[in-house]
Scaffold this motif. Sequence first.
Motif, PDB file in Angstrom:
ATOM      1  N   LYS A  95      35.297  43.309  45.946  1.00 19.75           N
ATOM      2  CA  LYS A  95      35.236  44.075  47.195  1.00 19.75           C
ATOM      3  C   LYS A  95      34.822  45.518  46.922  1.00 19.75           C
ATOM      4  N   ALA A  96      35.399  46.134  45.902  1.00 13.47           N
ATOM      5  CA  ALA A  96      35.050  47.509  45.546  1.00 13.47           C
ATOM      6  C   ALA A  96      33.590  47.600  45.104  1.00 13.47           C
ATOM      7  N   ASN A 118      28.186  31.338  48.829  1.00  5.40           N
ATOM      8  CA  ASN A 118      29.540  31.065  49.318  1.00  5.40           C
ATOM      9  C   ASN A 118      30.627  31.406  48.300  1.00  5.40           C
ATOM     10  N   LEU A 119      30.262  31.956  47.178  1.00 10.37           N
ATOM     11  CA  LEU A 119      31.211  32.224  46.091  1.00 10.37           C
ATOM     12  C   LEU A 119      32.447  32.981  46.574  1.00 10.37           C
ATOM     13  N   VAL A 120      32.272  34.147  47.156  1.00 12.46           N
ATOM     14  CA  VAL A 120      33.402  35.012  47.500  1.00 12.46           C
ATOM     15  C   VAL A 120      34.258  34.376  48.588  1.00 12.46           C
ATOM     16  N   SER A 121      33.644  33.810  49.606  1.00 13.65           N
ATOM     17  CA  SER A 121      34.440  33.180  50.670  1.00 13.65           C
ATOM     18  C   SER A 121      35.226  31.994  50.129  1.00 13.65           C
ATOM     19  N   GLN A 122      34.663  31.272  49.171  1.00 13.97           N
ATOM     20  CA  GLN A 122      35.387  30.151  48.564  1.00 13.97           C
ATOM     21  C   GLN A 122      36.507  30.647  47.653  1.00 13.97           C
ATOM     22  N   LEU A 123      36.297  31.745  46.973  1.00 17.88           N
ATOM     23  CA  LEU A 123      37.363  32.308  46.144  1.00 17.88           C
ATOM     24  C   LEU A 123      38.535  32.755  47.011  1.00 17.88           C
ATOM     25  N   LYS A 124      38.225  33.248  48.207  1.00 17.31           N
ATOM     26  CA  LYS A 124      39.262  33.689  49.136  1.00 17.31           C
ATOM     27  C   LYS A 124      39.991  32.519  49.796  1.00 17.31           C
ATOM     28  N   GLY A 125      39.344  31.356  49.821  1.00  8.67           N
ATOM     29  CA  GLY A 125      39.926  30.207  50.502  1.00  8.67           C
ATOM     30  C   GLY A 125      39.798  30.309  52.006  1.00  8.67           C
ATOM     31  N   SER A 133      43.407  37.597  42.381  1.00 10.57           N
ATOM     32  CA  SER A 133      43.384  38.669  43.371  1.00 10.57           C
ATOM     33  C   SER A 133      42.773  39.943  42.804  1.00 10.57           C
ATOM     34  N   ASN A 134      42.975  40.203  41.519  1.00  8.02           N
ATOM     35  CA  ASN A 134      42.354  41.383  40.915  1.00  8.02           C
ATOM     36  C   ASN A 134      40.833  41.263  40.935  1.00  8.02           C
ATOM     37  N   LEU A 135      40.334  40.075  40.669  1.00  4.77           N
ATOM     38  CA  LEU A 135      38.892  39.870  40.701  1.00  4.77           C
ATOM     39  C   LEU A 135      38.366  40.094  42.114  1.00  4.77           C
ATOM     40  N   LEU A 136      39.047  39.561  43.103  1.00  7.63           N
ATOM     41  CA  LEU A 136      38.604  39.750  44.487  1.00  7.63           C
ATOM     42  C   LEU A 136      38.617  41.223  44.880  1.00  7.63           C
ATOM     43  N   THR A 137      39.624  41.943  44.432  1.00 13.79           N
ATOM     44  CA  THR A 137      39.689  43.392  44.694  1.00 13.79           C
ATOM     45  C   THR A 137      38.519  44.094  44.031  1.00 13.79           C
ATOM     46  N   HIS A 153      28.077  49.445  46.130  1.00 16.31           N
ATOM     47  CA  HIS A 153      26.643  49.172  46.044  1.00 16.31           C
ATOM     48  C   HIS A 153      26.039  48.722  47.383  1.00 16.31           C
ATOM     49  N   HIS A 154      26.820  48.853  48.470  1.00 11.87           N
ATOM     50  CA  HIS A 154      26.341  48.496  49.803  1.00 11.87           C
ATOM     51  C   HIS A 154      25.727  47.090  49.801  1.00 11.87           C
ATOM     52  N   MET A 155      26.516  46.148  49.305  1.00 10.88           N
ATOM     53  CA  MET A 155      26.062  44.779  49.128  1.00 10.88           C
ATOM     54  C   MET A 155      27.012  43.852  49.889  1.00 10.88           C
TER      55      MET A 155
END
Length: 69
Positions: A9-10, A31-38, A2-6, A15-17
């Motif tokens: 997100k920051a 798909n990296l971030v959506s897969q990390l989120k489940g 969860s710290n990595l996801l936070t 960086h407006h990405m």
Amino acid sequence: MSNLLTDIKAFCSTHHMSESQFGVMTLNDKNLVSQLKGEGGKRPRRLWPETEAKIRREMATYRPAERAA
């Protein structure tokens, strides 16, 4: 995780990405971030410590390209 996801997100906000752009930039995986989120009712993606270190290194050394005027 969860710290990595936070942190991701920051980073994306600063960086407006988009999250998909971030995934392509770090691991060539849109798909990296959506897969990390489940997302999508799926089990969150497993992330090896070496892979997390690579993602964090990319964030730490990121330098945005200068925009053409």
